[in-house]
Design a protein around this motif. Sequence first.
Motif, mmCIF file in Angstrom:
data_model
loop_
_atom_site.group_PDB
_atom_site.id
_atom_site.type_symbol
_atom_site.label_atom_id
_atom_site.label_comp_id
_atom_site.label_asym_id
_atom_site.label_seq_id
_atom_site.Cartn_x
_atom_site.Cartn_y
_atom_site.Cartn_z
ATOM 1 N N ALA A 234 0.846 -1.199 0.000
ATOM 2 C CA ALA A 234 0.000 0.000 0.000
ATOM 3 C C ALA A 234 0.880 1.246 0.000
ATOM 4 C CB ALA A 234 -0.913 -0.020 1.221
ATOM 5 N N GLN A 235 2.011 1.154 0.679
ATOM 6 C CA GLN A 235 2.910 2.314 0.757
ATOM 7 C C GLN A 235 3.522 2.649 -0.617
ATOM 8 O OE1 GLN A 235 5.732 1.964 3.888
ATOM 9 N NE2 GLN A 235 6.252 4.140 3.793
ATOM 10 N N GLN A 236 3.892 1.618 -1.359
ATOM 11 C CA GLN A 236 4.431 1.858 -2.706
ATOM 12 C C GLN A 236 3.387 2.534 -3.596
ATOM 13 O OE1 GLN A 236 5.629 -2.194 -3.694
ATOM 14 N NE2 GLN A 236 7.755 -1.553 -3.850
ATOM 15 N N VAL A 237 2.156 2.044 -3.485
ATOM 16 C CA VAL A 237 1.076 2.589 -4.324
ATOM 17 C C VAL A 237 0.816 4.050 -3.935
ATOM 18 C CG1 VAL A 237 -1.383 2.360 -4.901
ATOM 19 C CG2 VAL A 237 0.060 0.318 -4.732
ATOM 20 N N ALA A 243 3.627 10.933 -6.345
ATOM 21 C CA ALA A 243 4.621 11.378 -7.342
ATOM 22 C C ALA A 243 4.037 11.452 -8.756
ATOM 23 C CB ALA A 243 5.808 10.422 -7.315
ATOM 24 N N GLY A 244 2.724 11.213 -8.883
ATOM 25 C CA GLY A 244 2.084 11.320 -10.207
ATOM 26 C C GLY A 244 2.158 10.043 -11.022
ATOM 27 N N PHE A 245 2.357 8.914 -10.334
ATOM 28 C CA PHE A 245 2.431 7.623 -11.028
ATOM 29 C C PHE A 245 1.347 6.692 -10.498
ATOM 30 C CE2 PHE A 245 6.625 9.371 -11.579
ATOM 31 C CZ PHE A 245 7.010 8.949 -12.839
ATOM 32 N N VAL A 246 1.145 5.613 -11.237
ATOM 33 C CA VAL A 246 0.226 4.577 -10.787
ATOM 34 C C VAL A 246 0.940 3.245 -11.012
ATOM 35 C CG1 VAL A 246 -0.983 4.618 -13.030
ATOM 36 C CG2 VAL A 246 -2.150 3.710 -11.043
ATOM 37 N N VAL A 247 0.740 2.302 -10.079
ATOM 38 C CA VAL A 247 1.401 0.993 -10.228
ATOM 39 C C VAL A 247 0.498 0.087 -11.062
ATOM 40 C CG1 VAL A 247 2.361 -1.012 -9.020
ATOM 41 C CG2 VAL A 247 2.520 1.252 -7.970
ATOM 42 N N PRO A 276 3.297 6.710 -15.612
ATOM 43 C CA PRO A 276 2.799 8.071 -15.375
ATOM 44 C C PRO A 276 1.268 8.099 -15.468
ATOM 45 C CG PRO A 276 4.549 8.079 -17.022
ATOM 46 C CD PRO A 276 4.217 6.649 -16.758
ATOM 47 N N ARG A 277 0.656 8.843 -14.561
ATOM 48 C CA ARG A 277 -0.804 8.899 -14.549
ATOM 49 C C ARG A 277 -1.376 9.408 -15.862
ATOM 50 N NH1 ARG A 277 -3.990 7.978 -10.025
ATOM 51 N NH2 ARG A 277 -2.424 7.150 -8.654
ATOM 52 N N GLU A 278 -0.615 10.284 -16.539
ATOM 53 C CA GLU A 278 -1.161 10.851 -17.770
ATOM 54 C C GLU A 278 -0.963 9.942 -18.985
ATOM 55 O OE1 GLU A 278 2.909 12.957 -17.291
ATOM 56 O OE2 GLU A 278 1.350 12.089 -16.006
#
Length: 436
Positions: A234-237, A243-247, A276-278
């Motif tokens: 959960a911490q990594q996610v 930071a604007g990323f998704v796992v 990256p989320r985008e």
Amino acid sequence: MIEYRSIRVGLLGAGSVGSQVARLLLEHGDELAQRIGARIELVGIAVRDLDAKRDAELPRELLTTDADALIVASDIVIELMGGLEPARTMVLKAIASGADVVTGNKALLATHGPELYAAAEQVGAQLSYEAAVAGAIPIIRPLRESLAGDRIDRILGIVNGTTNFILDRMDSTGASLEDALATATELGYAEADPTADIGGYDAAQKAAILASIAFHTSVPVAAVHREGITSVTAQQVESARRAGFVVKLLAICERLTDPETGEEGVSARVYPALVPREHPLGAVRGANNAVFVEASAAGPLMFYGAGAGGVQTASAVLGDLVAIARRHVVGGPGTAESTHAELPMFEIGRITTRYAITLEVADEPGVLERIAHVFAEHGVSVEQLQQTVSGGSERATLVIGTHEATESALAETVASLAENPVVVSVASVLRVEGAM
Ligand code: HSE
């Protein structure tokens, strides 16, 4: 009223996909006949248990336990039994008896594909498998046909809905992997034994199939590097989100050139990565699937939709069936697999990627220099570094993003960091993919 000739179809398996295939064939027979120029006659449905409960009501007189007799009576066999045996034997029997085959069996193709393709090619039979990868999403035919004139450089796929549901749930609610898996099981996304999904095995089979088609090379599933999502925390996610990323669990198929030798090769791998989320893949929610294809001339292409589900996957099966039936009307042999390139597989250590590394370190003079030295001695260049110190603590958290480096150099860097006396712990290592 046009009198169409009949094409006899035998269905092996009446599970969630098979029963929907049968229902759609029976309900839309007239329309399909007009599209094909021949009538699809469903001559039988082979099942193990005649009395089992089915997702769709099927005429009792079509059910049989005699798969061998059904195969012999069919022009086209649809194999939706799943598993390796007896599916492999049945498909080979169908081909030997002169039938074309539609299958949705990814495990079968990833394990015995070359044997089955060779058997089909020898007799000019068609073996089609749109349903084997990413359920309803058309991806096999686009790769085999629509992009046949282009050169595919890379495929990034979210090809497992269960793990995407779990990771998306962790991202949107902060849930642990365990809790998100429990929800996936409750809602029917995850199987009672979720190992194939969360261990990345299902995605690895799909990666083998995609890489084989995309690079005109036989890629066995054993050559696919595989890491599942079991160690994602959960911490990594949460850190990724900030930071604007998704796992995401990615299936990556890549065509590579060794910078030193100029040798061309192929990499197929499955692992959780920061996206990256985008990036278009960052927006893939819930149990959906998506396949992002980078082709030389076409550029980036995104295929998105339902990666599982009985009726959705049945759509892909019927698409293959209609295409084969149309060929029966005009005549001619099936299209063989294209494996002309037969590029070598590159080991994971030879690929280049980027790492995001989180370290807990002692908060004292000279620490950063010693950490920087470890990166430098492995030839890995640091792109970003963030340090956080909690009040009153003698420790600091470092989040380090690297530039691209070989996987072997990155893995050795992490191993050296773990042994370094200033490093309290390597809290997280994730690869970064899909740079925009
Ligand atoms: N278990 C797979 C998934 C569906 O979760 O996507 C079948 O390939």
